[in-house]
Design an enzyme around this catalytic site. Structure first.
Site, PDB file in Angstrom:
ATOM      1  N   HIS A  82     -13.586  26.865  23.112  1.00  0.00           N
ATOM      2  CA  HIS A  82     -14.454  27.836  22.446  1.00  0.00           C
ATOM      3  C   HIS A  82     -15.889  27.667  22.921  1.00  0.00           C
ATOM      4  CE1 HIS A  82     -15.804  30.502  19.226  1.00  0.00           C
ATOM      5  NE2 HIS A  82     -16.835  29.694  19.102  1.00  0.00           N
ATOM      6  N   SER A 186     -17.862  28.478  10.269  1.00  0.00           N
ATOM      7  CA  SER A 186     -17.369  29.747  10.810  1.00  0.00           C
ATOM      8  C   SER A 186     -16.499  29.495  12.047  1.00  0.00           C
ATOM      9  CB  SER A 186     -18.582  30.627  11.169  1.00  0.00           C
ATOM     10  OG  SER A 186     -18.226  31.678  12.010  1.00  0.00           O
ATOM     11  N   LYS A 190     -11.936  29.170  12.236  1.00  0.00           N
ATOM     12  CA  LYS A 190     -11.135  30.016  13.135  1.00  0.00           C
ATOM     13  C   LYS A 190     -10.337  29.169  14.118  1.00  0.00           C
ATOM     14  CE  LYS A 190     -14.887  32.369  13.919  1.00  0.00           C
ATOM     15  NZ  LYS A 190     -15.999  33.235  14.192  1.00  0.00           N
TER      16      LYS A 190
HETATM   17  N1  URA Z   1     -19.909  32.075  16.466  1.00  0.00           N
HETATM   18  C1  URA Z   1     -19.128  32.132  15.355  1.00  0.00           C
HETATM   19  O1  URA Z   1     -17.931  32.334  15.432  1.00  0.00           O
HETATM   20  N2  URA Z   1     -19.732  31.956  14.156  1.00  0.00           N
HETATM   21  C2  URA Z   1     -21.047  31.715  14.017  1.00  0.00           C
HETATM   22  O2  URA Z   1     -21.496  31.557  12.905  1.00  0.00           O
HETATM   23  C3  URA Z   1     -21.849  31.662  15.178  1.00  0.00           C
HETATM   24  C4  URA Z   1     -21.246  31.823  16.410  1.00  0.00           C
END
Ligand code: URA
Length: 443
Positions: A82, A186, A190
């Site tokens: 990521h 965040s 994910k």
């Molecule tokens: N990318 C994300 O997925 N969330 C964030 O808060 C910042 C960058």
């Protein structure tokens, strides 16, 4: 329990309990708590911060707000990579086929990815510039594709971390995006919901990144590594330079073309170096071989063409037109172009990378709202990057668009983003540090 009391507690600098965090995340996703109260709490978190325990609880509550992908049917180690977002950062597109070619049958890349927003690009938009490419495979088709080809890339499925979808939209309009506990929860909610065992985080730092300083980037990386390792995953972070665009092409189809070039062994040095570094670090993190052996394999799959062949295989499996791999001129092409030239002899001394990303968005390649349409053909080919010598009148970049007004707007932003000087600026590293469960190692 009342939302009012939770806001008040955080406003006054108290640590929230697990029950309070669960109450607000679950209540918000269920539609029982209004946006204005969650906005107030997000601002209180922005101003007061969160302890590690609060951030971990928030991440887990967000992860469990929707589907959690089960990759256990795959017969090897599953990996994910990521990036926190950058300009010209197309490394995911290169790294997925590289890893699938480096460790066939042993390491599987099940990559879920997002769209670009603001000045940063998104892998999903880049892939959609390949005619026919299907980023919306159902979960079983996705896992089948990963099993058969070693890798696949899709958009986040509809019900993955709904809490983040709601909270991100709110953060975007309440000036609460650049807050370490909120970014960490965040991203990690994910990544954890997407199911992979090993996760490599590319934390960008510099004028084109969310994190503007190396200490902030390290703090974000440490927070995310601790959350993931605490959940039993192997997680590592590289802190990499985003004070200049990565590679030479910015914009969706242009970036796909540059990845094809890179996998064919003709890519720009910085992009090739970073793709090799990320792919080898992630394969080494799985424990199947040493870091040196992983790097040897990463270079070998570029040199012998197997990474490019793997990209073609994945594109075919996901319904894309594989002719673009042999002939990138079949990717969408812009009708208009404009060459930007250097105003003086000297060097490219500074690039406001965020503004270059904004210029690319203005040319048509980006969006201001997540559901805006984009023009896959538009973008920027940077002929001179940071630190390169220029002569007065020499071409620095070619800008592409399909609309005269957008071309003029993007050109004005791009020209203002580049500064020149008579002296060569200091060389900047691509990698600043590596963050693992054992600590921070400066490069
Ligand atoms: N990318 C994300 O997925 N969330 C964030 O808060 C910042 C960058």
């Amino acid at each position: 329990m009342r939302m009012y009391d939770i806001i008040e507690a955080k406003r006054d600098g108290h640590e929230l309990t697990d029950e309070q965090i669960a109450f607000f995340v679950r209540g918000y996703v269920a539609g029982k708590i209004p946006d204005y109260q969650v906005s107030a709490l997000l601002m209180a978190i922005f101003l007061r911060g969160m302890t590690d325990r609060e951030t971990t609880t928030l991440t887990l509550e967000m992860m469990n707000s929707g589907d959690v992908v089960d990759l256990s049917a795959l017969p090897g180690t599953t990996v994910d990579k990521h990036s926190t977002g950058g300009v010209g950062d197309k490394t995911s597109l290169a790294v997925v086929p590289m890893i699938a070619a480096m460790a066939p049958g042993e390491v599987f890349v099940a990559k879920m990815t997002g769209r670009g927003l603001g000045h940063t690009g998104g892998t999903l938009d880049k892939l959609e510039s390949i005619p026919g490419f299907n980023c919306s495979l159902a979960e079983d088709a996705f896992i089948g594709c990963v099993r058969a080809h070693g890798g696949a890339i899709i958009g986040q499925t509809g019900n993955l971390v709904p809490a983040d979808k709601l909270m991100y939209a709110l953060r975007d309009v309440t000036a609460t995006v650049d807050c370490i506990p909120l970014i960490a929860s965040s991203i990690m909610s994910k990544k954890l919901a997407a199911g992979s065992n090993c996760i490599l985080l590319d934390v960008k730092v510099g004028s084109g990144a969310f994190m503007k300083s190396v200490p902030d980037a390290i703090e974000l990386a440490e927070t995310m590594v601790a959350i993931g390792e605490g959940m039993g995953r192997r997680v590592e972070a590289l802190i990499t330079n985003m004070d200049r665009p990565l590679g030479r092409n910015i914009g969706n189809a242009l970036e796909v073309a540059e990845v094809i070039d890179t996998l064919a062994g003709h890519g720009p040095d910085d992009l090739t170096h970073e793709a090799v570094m990320l792919a080898s670090e992630l394969v080494a993190l799985t424990g199947i071989c040493s870091r040196n052996e992983a790097e040897r394999r990463a270079r070998a799959v570029i040199a012998d063409g197997s990474a490019l062949a793997k990209l073609k295989e994945i594109v075919a499996a996901q319904g894309g037109d594989t002719r673009v791999i042999d002939d990138p001129s079949l990717l969408p092409q812009a009708a208009l172009s404009r060459t930007v030239t250097a105003p003086r002899d000297g060097f490219v001394a500074h690039i406001d990378t965020e503004q270059v990303g904004i210029a690319s968005a203005q040319l048509g390649g980006g969006r201001l709202k997540i559901d805006d349409d984009i023009d896959h053909a538009s973008g920027i080919e940077l002929l001179k990057n940071y630190g390169e010598a220029v002569r007065e009148g020499e071409a620095v970049a070619v800008l592409f668009a399909n609309d005269e007004r957008k071309l003029a707007e993007g050109a004005a932003t791009f020209e203002a983003a580049i500064s020149y000087a008579g002296a060569e600026p200091p060389a900047e590293p691509l990698l600043y540090a590596t963050v693992t469960r054992d600590g921070v190692q400066r490069a």
